[in-house]
Design a protein around this motif. Structure first.
Motif, short mmCIF file in Angstrom:
data_model
loop_
_atom_site.label_atom_id
_atom_site.label_comp_id
_atom_site.label_asym_id
_atom_site.label_seq_id
_atom_site.Cartn_x
_atom_site.Cartn_y
_atom_site.Cartn_z
N ASP A 13 0.89 -1.11 0.02
CA ASP A 13 -0.12 0.11 0.02
C ASP A 13 0.94 1.33 0.06
N PRO A 14 0.30 2.59 -0.19
CA PRO A 14 0.89 3.56 -0.33
C PRO A 14 1.79 4.01 0.88
N LYS A 15 1.43 3.33 2.22
CA LYS A 15 2.31 3.38 3.37
C LYS A 15 3.35 2.59 3.39
N LYS A 107 5.10 -1.29 -5.75
CA LYS A 107 3.52 -1.68 -5.34
C LYS A 107 3.04 -3.06 -5.44
#
Length: 155
Positions: A13-15, A107
């Protein structure tokens, strides 16, 4: 004995969190709880160990004679960046940025259970390290698992 197996396509995820596949998480030993150790692999991947399995490897490497230059060099490179990570309730953990860069993770990731450990790969890099020729794979199976004089075949 752990039985970490399977090959899974996962998202990061983006984190920077990766969700450990449920079948992998379910086979982690209870003694490890939600704590695992993440390290760099010998290939461009990350390796995740249950804490008890990591302790066995740690003891072997840490026990090498520190007065031997070759041992020190190996220890320095082997232990660099190792980190204990905690899985949250959803089985997620944060992949440290330095480790993500080492394994070229962005990703997507391929998570592969290998018995006592789990490898985490960039999907393109993973494919580069797989044996493409089935005959070569068969020859390795024969070499490592085939009949030896006086022994029963493993498979």
């Amino acid at each position: 004995m752990n039985f970490l197996s399977g090959e899974y396509e996962c998202k990061i995820d983006p984190k920077g969190r990766l969700v450990l596949p449920a079948k992998i998480k379910a086979n982690l030993p209870e003694a490890s709880g939600n704590h695992v150790v993440l390290t760099r692999g010998f290939e461009p991947c990350l390796v995740l160990y249950p804490k008890a399995d990591w302790k066995v490897i740690y003891d072997k490497v840490a026990g090498l004679n520190e007065f031997n230059e070759e041992y020190r060099q190996f220890q320095r490179n082997f232990f660099r960046g190792n980190t204990e990570v905690e899985l949250d309730g959803a089985g997620r953990f944060i992949v440290p940025r330095t480790m993500a860069r080492f394994a070229e993770l962005d990703k997507e990731a391929i998570v592969v259970g290998l018995g006592n450990r789990v490898e985490i790969w960039n999907p393109d890099k993973y494919d580069e390290f797989l044996i493409k020729d089935q005959q070569s794979f068969s020859q390795l199976a024969q070499k490592f698992l085939g009949d030896k004089p006086g022994e029963e075949p493993l498979i």
